[in-house]
Design a protein around this motif. Structure first.
Motif, PDB file in Angstrom:
ATOM      1  N   PRO A 184      50.374  54.182  31.672  1.00 53.66           N
ATOM      2  CA  PRO A 184      50.123  53.509  30.463  1.00 53.66           C
ATOM      3  C   PRO A 184      49.239  52.270  30.443  1.00 53.66           C
ATOM      4  CG  PRO A 184      52.483  53.955  30.594  1.00 53.66           C
ATOM      5  CD  PRO A 184      51.863  54.236  32.005  1.00 53.66           C
ATOM      6  N   MET A 185      49.384  51.376  31.610  1.00 57.54           N
ATOM      7  CA  MET A 185      48.770  50.093  31.533  1.00 57.54           C
ATOM      8  C   MET A 185      47.501  50.162  32.402  1.00 57.54           C
ATOM      9  SD  MET A 185      51.033  48.820  29.623  1.00 57.54           S
ATOM     10  CE  MET A 185      50.236  47.059  29.770  1.00 57.54           C
ATOM     11  N   LEU A 186      47.101  51.006  32.941  1.00 65.48           N
ATOM     12  CA  LEU A 186      45.901  51.324  33.631  1.00 65.48           C
ATOM     13  C   LEU A 186      45.803  50.496  34.840  1.00 65.48           C
ATOM     14  CD1 LEU A 186      43.052  51.891  31.297  1.00 65.48           C
ATOM     15  CD2 LEU A 186      43.825  53.456  32.821  1.00 65.48           C
ATOM     16  N   PRO A 187      46.504  50.700  35.941  1.00 64.85           N
ATOM     17  CA  PRO A 187      46.456  49.587  36.966  1.00 64.85           C
ATOM     18  C   PRO A 187      45.318  49.491  37.869  1.00 64.85           C
ATOM     19  CG  PRO A 187      47.802  51.537  37.723  1.00 64.85           C
ATOM     20  CD  PRO A 187      47.318  51.726  36.431  1.00 64.85           C
ATOM     21  N   ILE A 188      44.063  49.130  37.470  1.00 62.36           N
ATOM     22  CA  ILE A 188      42.849  49.026  38.225  1.00 62.36           C
ATOM     23  C   ILE A 188      42.307  47.449  38.394  1.00 62.36           C
ATOM     24  CG2 ILE A 188      42.022  51.353  37.280  1.00 62.36           C
ATOM     25  CD1 ILE A 188      40.189  49.865  35.628  1.00 62.36           C
ATOM     26  N   LYS A 189      41.627  47.237  39.652  1.00 62.34           N
ATOM     27  CA  LYS A 189      41.045  45.945  39.795  1.00 62.34           C
ATOM     28  C   LYS A 189      39.782  46.604  40.442  1.00 62.34           C
ATOM     29  CE  LYS A 189      42.653  43.334  43.143  1.00 62.34           C
ATOM     30  NZ  LYS A 189      43.396  42.829  44.232  1.00 62.34           N
ATOM     31  N   PRO A 190      38.763  46.875  39.465  1.00 61.27           N
ATOM     32  CA  PRO A 190      37.503  47.458  40.263  1.00 61.27           C
ATOM     33  C   PRO A 190      36.320  46.167  40.625  1.00 61.27           C
ATOM     34  CG  PRO A 190      37.182  47.555  37.921  1.00 61.27           C
ATOM     35  CD  PRO A 190      38.623  46.951  37.926  1.00 61.27           C
ATOM     36  N   GLY A 191      35.717  46.699  41.407  1.00 60.25           N
ATOM     37  CA  GLY A 191      34.528  45.758  41.993  1.00 60.25           C
ATOM     38  C   GLY A 191      33.573  46.541  42.795  1.00 60.25           C
ATOM     39  N   ILE A 192      32.463  46.065  43.120  1.00 62.00           N
ATOM     40  CA  ILE A 192      31.527  46.420  44.022  1.00 62.00           C
ATOM     41  C   ILE A 192      31.523  45.787  45.304  1.00 62.00           C
ATOM     42  CG2 ILE A 192      28.952  47.039  44.357  1.00 62.00           C
ATOM     43  CD1 ILE A 192      28.725  47.427  41.508  1.00 62.00           C
ATOM     44  N   VAL A 193      31.836  46.307  46.415  1.00 56.81           N
ATOM     45  CA  VAL A 193      31.726  45.700  47.732  1.00 56.81           C
ATOM     46  C   VAL A 193      30.802  46.337  48.648  1.00 56.81           C
ATOM     47  CG1 VAL A 193      33.981  44.994  47.711  1.00 56.81           C
ATOM     48  CG2 VAL A 193      33.437  47.170  48.817  1.00 56.81           C
ATOM     49  N   LYS A 194      30.683  45.623  50.077  1.00 57.06           N
ATOM     50  CA  LYS A 194      29.609  46.059  50.670  1.00 57.06           C
ATOM     51  C   LYS A 194      30.013  46.550  52.001  1.00 57.06           C
ATOM     52  CE  LYS A 194      26.884  42.695  52.049  1.00 57.06           C
ATOM     53  NZ  LYS A 194      25.774  41.545  52.147  1.00 57.06           N
ATOM     54  N   ILE A 195      29.856  47.868  52.746  1.00 62.78           N
ATOM     55  CA  ILE A 195      30.174  48.020  54.207  1.00 62.78           C
ATOM     56  C   ILE A 195      28.948  48.437  54.801  1.00 62.78           C
ATOM     57  CG2 ILE A 195      32.152  48.901  53.014  1.00 62.78           C
ATOM     58  CD1 ILE A 195      31.197  51.860  53.696  1.00 62.78           C
ATOM     59  N   ARG A 196      29.249  48.216  56.226  1.00 65.45           N
ATOM     60  CA  ARG A 196      28.285  48.498  57.247  1.00 65.45           C
ATOM     61  C   ARG A 196      28.445  49.987  57.824  1.00 65.45           C
ATOM     62  NH1 ARG A 196      29.121  43.342  59.032  1.00 65.45           N
ATOM     63  NH2 ARG A 196      27.369  42.121  58.129  1.00 65.45           N
ATOM     64  N   THR A 197      27.303  50.503  58.354  1.00 66.10           N
ATOM     65  CA  THR A 197      27.556  51.728  58.986  1.00 66.10           C
ATOM     66  C   THR A 197      26.645  51.679  60.103  1.00 66.10           C
ATOM     67  OG1 THR A 197      27.131  54.031  58.801  1.00 66.10           O
ATOM     68  CG2 THR A 197      25.768  52.634  57.501  1.00 66.10           C
ATOM     69  N   ARG A 198      27.097  52.442  61.085  1.00 69.11           N
ATOM     70  CA  ARG A 198      26.313  52.635  62.633  1.00 69.11           C
ATOM     71  C   ARG A 198      25.632  53.908  62.572  1.00 69.11           C
ATOM     72  NH1 ARG A 198      31.425  51.996  64.204  1.00 69.11           N
ATOM     73  NH2 ARG A 198      31.675  54.002  64.682  1.00 69.11           N
ATOM     74  N   LEU A 199      25.596  54.716  61.704  1.00 69.68           N
ATOM     75  CA  LEU A 199      24.890  56.295  61.610  1.00 69.68           C
ATOM     76  C   LEU A 199      23.309  55.760  61.601  1.00 69.68           C
ATOM     77  CD1 LEU A 199      27.404  58.065  59.764  1.00 69.68           C
ATOM     78  CD2 LEU A 199      27.252  58.151  62.061  1.00 69.68           C
ATOM     79  N   SER A 200      22.704  56.727  62.247  1.00 69.11           N
ATOM     80  CA  SER A 200      21.212  56.411  62.311  1.00 69.11           C
ATOM     81  C   SER A 200      20.359  57.612  61.485  1.00 69.11           C
ATOM     82  CB  SER A 200      20.612  56.119  63.478  1.00 69.11           C
ATOM     83  OG  SER A 200      20.952  57.172  64.465  1.00 69.11           O
ATOM     84  N   LYS A 201      20.934  58.545  61.541  1.00 67.49           N
ATOM     85  CA  LYS A 201      20.180  60.042  60.948  1.00 67.49           C
ATOM     86  C   LYS A 201      20.478  59.844  59.324  1.00 67.49           C
ATOM     87  CE  LYS A 201      20.447  62.995  65.000  1.00 67.49           C
ATOM     88  NZ  LYS A 201      21.001  63.956  65.461  1.00 67.49           N
ATOM     89  N   ASP A 202      19.268  60.377  58.807  1.00 69.07           N
ATOM     90  CA  ASP A 202      19.579  60.501  57.164  1.00 69.07           C
ATOM     91  C   ASP A 202      20.500  61.543  57.144  1.00 69.07           C
ATOM     92  OD1 ASP A 202      17.436  58.617  56.996  1.00 69.07           O
ATOM     93  OD2 ASP A 202      15.672  60.060  56.667  1.00 69.07           O
ATOM     94  N   SER A 203      20.508  62.709  57.671  1.00 68.15           N
ATOM     95  CA  SER A 203      21.570  63.585  57.124  1.00 68.15           C
ATOM     96  C   SER A 203      22.817  63.349  57.394  1.00 68.15           C
ATOM     97  CB  SER A 203      21.305  64.992  57.917  1.00 68.15           C
ATOM     98  OG  SER A 203      21.318  64.496  59.305  1.00 68.15           O
TER      99      SER A 203
END
Lengths: 112, 113, 168
Positions: free
Chosen positions: C90-109
């Motif tokens: 009933p109280m909608l327990p959310i805490k949204p936000g936009i964060v940033k992560i890194r990736t090591r993959l190189s191929k597009d697929s």
């Protein structure tokens, strides 16, 4: 206030489910199709009253995926294969439509 | 007999998650949260319905079309969600009041499309 | 040149098989029409399907892909129950936000599959990525911290190790 709204919504949904499973008389598959149509009603609420244009685009995109499932159920009910053809084409076209709408929302032209 | 029971169970699960996703579309506060709930649940729900239809029909043309539909949905719906989220952020749709951080607006100049 | 030819042949065979599965077999007209249409499709759009040379360890990569599919399905079921819990509460327990992560993959697929998996797993949605710096912007429904390294550990590493095994 929030709890009151939650409670009203709960009563609405419970009334629908009671009607669908205890009062409405039809086959089982048609009851499931009724639930799917009830979901489309919520999506139409978001299409009409969405505060921004992005909300409406999200709702139309979701409506496309929902209708694919609904068409699969209809094909099962009527035992006709051509409903799945319609569903496949609908999935692809709604994907392309979402892409085009969001490009226009972003402010770019279609051939960019 | 067992085949029909399993197929109907998949269809029930699919319709239940469809309903939850659409409920999230109505209840959650801004575009991004709505997109999250709706994309996940409705994709899984429709795929569940189609998988149930596939089990009920077997490997004829109807069932194979249902499998192909699952593949289409799983490939296209995350891409559509990503494109809509990016377009919404770039066109300046505000985030909800409860938002904690916004790294995307910090890093990118929003005027530069 | 050789890779392009191989790619066209693979696209032709796949398109013809899908056509045969979607129509009623036994009608000679549809078989011939499917043959012609598959050739046209392979000539127009055939060269984008395979773009790299053959890699070693095919069996190991196929096993890794199967493991990836099952892990992805399990994460997706968890995601759906998570969303259902939030929506019913009933109280909608959310805490949204936009964060940033890194990736090591190189191929597009590989990056495409990684971002699709992030979108369909619990509480996250890909918003954008910049390929030069290998960073992905992710919208979370429950932000744990604003730190890049910790978010990378929590969100990206679930799939990144196994995708590295599949694609490189």
């Amino acid at each position: 206030m929030k709890l009151l709204k939650w409670f009203l919504g709960f009563i609405f949904i419970a009334a629908f489910i009671y009607y669908n499973f205890f009062i409405y008389d039809g086959k089982l598959l048609f009851r499931l199709i009724n639930i799917s149509l009830f979901c489309s009603l919520f999506v139409l609420f978001r299409v009409i009253f969405g505060p921004t244009a992005a909300d409406r685009i999200v709702a139309v995109d979701i409506l496309g995926i929902l209708i694919v499932g609904l068409l699969a159920l209809l094909g099962l009910y009527y035992k006709q294969g051509f409903f799945m053809d319609v569903a496949l084409i609908w999935a692809l076209l709604s994907f392309v439509a979402s892409l085009a709408f969001s490009k226009i929302l972003e402010g770019r032209q279609l051939d960019d | 007999m067992i085949k029909e029971t399993i197929g109907m169970i998949f269809i029930y699960i699919g319709i239940g998650f469809d309903f939850f996703g659409v409920l999230g579309l109505v209840r959650l506060p801004d575009v991004y949260n709505r997109l999250q709930a709706a994309t996940k649940c409705v994709t899984f729900g429709s795929a569940g319905i189609m998988f149930g239809v596939f089990i009920l029909n077997g490997f004829n043309s109807f069932g194979f079309k249902a499998l192909l539909g699952i593949a289409f949905i799983f490939l296209t719906s995350p891409v559509a969600a990503h494109v809509i989220a990016r377009a919404a952020h770039r066109s300046g749709v505000p985030l909800a009041k409860q938002t904690v951080v916004d790294d995307y607006a910090k890093d990118n100049d929003l005027k530069d499309l | 040149m050789k890779i392009e030819m191989k790619s066209r042949i693979v696209v032709f065979v796949l398109a013809y098989l899908v056509w045969l599965a979607l129509t009623h077999i036994g009608d000679i007209q549809e078989v011939i029409a499917g043959f012609i249409i598959s050739i046209v499709v392979a000539l127009i759009a055939g060269k984008f399907f395979i773009t790299t040379k053959k890699q070693k360890g095919t069996v190991r990569r196929i096993i890794a892909a199967v493991i990836y599919i099952f892990k992805f399905l399990w994460e997706m079921i968890k995601a759906n129950f998570h969303v259902a819990y939030i929506v019913i509460h009933p109280m909608l327990p959310i805490k949204p936000g936009i964060v940033k992560i890194r990736t090591r993959l190189s191929k597009d697929s590989a990056i495409t599959i990684l971002t699709n998996s992030i979108t369909l797993t619990p509480g996250t949605l890909t918003v954008d990525l910049n390929p030069d710096k290998k960073e992905i912007y992710v919208h979370c429904i429950d932000v744990i911290s604003a730190d890049v390294e910790e978010n990378t550990r929590n969100i990206g590493n679930r799939f990144e190790s196994i995708l590295t095994e599949v694609f490189e």
